[in-house]
Design a protein around this motif. Sequence first.
Motif, PDB file in Angstrom:
ATOM      1  N   ASN A  83      64.733  31.083  70.812  1.00  0.00           N
ATOM      2  CA  ASN A  83      63.706  32.088  71.092  1.00  0.00           C
ATOM      3  C   ASN A  83      63.054  31.842  72.457  1.00  0.00           C
ATOM      4  OD1 ASN A  83      62.174  34.339  70.453  1.00  0.00           O
ATOM      5  ND2 ASN A  83      60.520  33.113  69.553  1.00  0.00           N
ATOM      6  N   GLY A  84      63.880  31.408  73.402  1.00  0.00           N
ATOM      7  CA  GLY A  84      63.369  31.149  74.744  1.00  0.00           C
ATOM      8  C   GLY A  84      62.397  29.994  74.801  1.00  0.00           C
ATOM      9  N   GLY A  85      62.425  29.153  73.797  1.00  0.00           N
ATOM     10  CA  GLY A  85      61.512  28.003  73.772  1.00  0.00           C
ATOM     11  C   GLY A  85      60.138  28.344  73.239  1.00  0.00           C
ATOM     12  N   ASN A  86      59.941  29.603  72.845  1.00  0.00           N
ATOM     13  CA  ASN A  86      58.632  30.006  72.312  1.00  0.00           C
ATOM     14  C   ASN A  86      58.614  29.818  70.792  1.00  0.00           C
ATOM     15  OD1 ASN A  86      57.516  30.842  74.814  1.00  0.00           O
ATOM     16  ND2 ASN A  86      58.768  32.704  74.693  1.00  0.00           N
ATOM     17  N   LEU A  87      58.287  28.629  70.373  1.00  0.00           N
ATOM     18  CA  LEU A  87      58.252  28.317  68.950  1.00  0.00           C
ATOM     19  C   LEU A  87      56.817  28.071  68.519  1.00  0.00           C
ATOM     20  CD1 LEU A  87      61.206  25.734  68.806  1.00  0.00           C
ATOM     21  CD2 LEU A  87      61.312  28.197  68.457  1.00  0.00           C
ATOM     22  N   ILE A  92      58.335  24.350  65.342  1.00  0.00           N
ATOM     23  CA  ILE A  92      58.520  23.072  66.040  1.00  0.00           C
ATOM     24  C   ILE A  92      58.671  21.946  65.007  1.00  0.00           C
ATOM     25  CG2 ILE A  92      57.362  21.354  67.491  1.00  0.00           C
ATOM     26  CD1 ILE A  92      56.033  23.765  68.947  1.00  0.00           C
ATOM     27  N   ALA A  93      57.814  21.979  64.000  1.00  0.00           N
ATOM     28  CA  ALA A  93      57.894  20.940  62.963  1.00  0.00           C
ATOM     29  C   ALA A  93      59.257  20.981  62.282  1.00  0.00           C
ATOM     30  CB  ALA A  93      56.769  21.138  61.943  1.00  0.00           C
ATOM     31  N   ARG A  94      59.752  22.187  62.051  1.00  0.00           N
ATOM     32  CA  ARG A  94      61.041  22.309  61.363  1.00  0.00           C
ATOM     33  C   ARG A  94      62.198  21.778  62.219  1.00  0.00           C
ATOM     34  NH1 ARG A  94      61.745  28.098  59.522  1.00  0.00           N
ATOM     35  NH2 ARG A  94      59.511  28.273  59.444  1.00  0.00           N
ATOM     36  N   PRO A 179      53.131  17.006  66.613  1.00  0.00           N
ATOM     37  CA  PRO A 179      54.308  17.888  66.670  1.00  0.00           C
ATOM     38  C   PRO A 179      54.859  18.280  65.294  1.00  0.00           C
ATOM     39  CG  PRO A 179      54.478  16.213  68.355  1.00  0.00           C
ATOM     40  CD  PRO A 179      53.283  15.854  67.514  1.00  0.00           C
ATOM     41  N   VAL A 180      54.641  17.445  64.288  1.00  0.00           N
ATOM     42  CA  VAL A 180      55.072  17.850  62.939  1.00  0.00           C
ATOM     43  C   VAL A 180      53.864  18.114  62.039  1.00  0.00           C
ATOM     44  CG1 VAL A 180      57.310  16.702  63.043  1.00  0.00           C
ATOM     45  CG2 VAL A 180      55.365  15.447  62.154  1.00  0.00           C
TER      46      VAL A 180
END
Lengths: 417, 257
Positions: A83-87, A92-94, A179-180
């Motif tokens: 997704n273009g790095g847009n998480l 991100i956690a996943r 991050p998680v």
Amino acid sequence: MSSPARLWAAAVLATGVACAPSPEAPVQVMALVRSGGSAGSYQPTQVSLRTVGDPVSLTGSVAQLIGGARIDVDPADPLLRLNGGNLNEEQIARVFVKDSGRDPRTSYVEKDGVLWPADFHSWNLVTTYYNFEQAFEHFQAVGVPAAVLGVVKVYYFPEFILRELGPRPLNDNALYFSPVQAFMILPFDQLQATPLSINQGIVAHEYSHLVWNRLVFGNQAFPTVLGRWSGTSQVNVNILKSLDEGLADFHAFAASCRSAFGCDTRFMQASFNAAQTDARDISRLDRCFTAGLRNSLQSLGINEFTGLGLHYQVGTAFASSLFHAGRGPEEWALLSRALVESYQDGENRGLAELLRENLETPQLFSLEAAMNVFLAHVSSEELRERLCGQFLGRMNADRAAMPACPAASAPAEGCAP
Amino acid sequence: VRAPLSAGLLAGALLCASSALGQSRWEDDAPIPYSDDPEAEDTRPRDRTGARKLPGRSDATADLREESDWEQEERAQRLSGIDDPHLGVGAEVTSGALLLSSSQGELVAPAFALGARVNWEVGRLLPSPPWNESLFVDLAWTFGRQSEGTERIFGRSHYHYFTVAPAYQFSVDQKRQYGFYLQAGGGLAYQFAGITSDGQETTIAGLKPLFQYGVGFRGGPELSPGGVRLSFRAEVTRFRRGYLNDTLLAASVGAAF
């Protein structure tokens, strides 16, 4: 009924009665706790888990413990470019949580209505949940709404790999990892004292990082302000990292005042050696933000600064200011409340607002600017006066940069200017 | 004198009555001849008293038929319980891995397992195959232990499983008693746990209901004709200990008598 039929009926009955304990909260359990007369030793003590829903999986309204997870943090993970790095935070956690793990199966023996853990990990798990509950109650007591704290995930003994550090799973740590959006209680290896999650002070310290992340950084996996300032103003990143550690130490100390053991600035000693504990003992008068520390703060990059552990030194000096400003458990609790109120305060301009305002003007942010926000949220004039005195003396702060500092504040003694 | 006379009269009367009754019944049951069928008349030779004339000698008796293999086996099986010199009891020691339910949420928590059991071919009490050859029951004790922690705080846990479990064997070699079996049973788990913190140990113990089920392979070849048998088995047994599930992977060896 024939004999075989009786046998099968007994077997079915045995299966039927073999249910997990499911008492309603509060659940009476044994946990490893420091009691008033325990001389600092964590001993089996009957406690009440007030928020647990399932004492076997240790899931409740405060925490959800998870075993057997695998978390692999690789900045080069191709999934991060989806997704273009847009998480968002959940995505991100996943990406990083490669195996989401399983519920613990805490083993108990019931005796007189009290659940006794029946193996080492069961003791560790139950005590971990209890400590999270205590930290939760402390922050609720100082004004953080339960909705903000929420149910936190606690990965128990996960396989945690930080690819930037190496391919091997990490051990001997307990951390909140934004991050998680979860805590991690890593397996012990070299640490052979009290396991970190049995240490109530250490859990409260880590829980403070969660509160900081939720309120100051808006619960972001990778806080925008840190990302933005990492390239342009590493000093500010060093300041935020130091404040985060110092505040966590102070909140952990303030939370200890609620325990049967009482207020304890040396809570780390159960898990670390005396020298490490001394270095983080906020009650010592010689914890000062020296000129050398200030120079390092201003000149080193974040990796070198934290690699040398200087964020702990700056943080301990800051926490020591808070400790010496208060004169007992009530005032320390007041300070704890003022601090969390200052994290995010809308129109009254808390720390989160200060950071947002200066996202593009990092030169307007400073240690004094942050301390001024804290001072402004201390409602007691006398306490604020003492706190500012500590900032002036112990942190060698510039009074002119702290308008909230009462004029009557005099620099505290004990540290070289 | 009067008594024998009375008995003689009574016997005679009874005989006469019986004869008269028999004659009457014969006459009633006699076939009705077909009046227009000449073959209905029996033309076989008769002697002067009217009785049928039989051949001078009877047909030779046929040769005694030998039993088929299946019949021999079936008979041997049917009679095997009569002359089996074995008592049908045995004892074994067990060793293997006890995969305990992992409290920390891993798949399992492995522990070394030891045990002992006696078994009884309880099916011998039953009259016929296959139950009298396939049913046995184990009385078993299985033990496992765990210890974990840091130098300052560590725990030890002992698990004792006492079970009675009947099993049904599917034989693959009758002579050496090789076969697969299914087993289910129950009993009690005695659990002991101690936690040591700063040199001070606190202990707790308790009983939990135990349910077991599993599969295995076992054999019992004779070590001497009609004497002691070597008894061995390999098994996978699942224990339901309270609300927890443990798995035993074990091998056993012993003797059967």
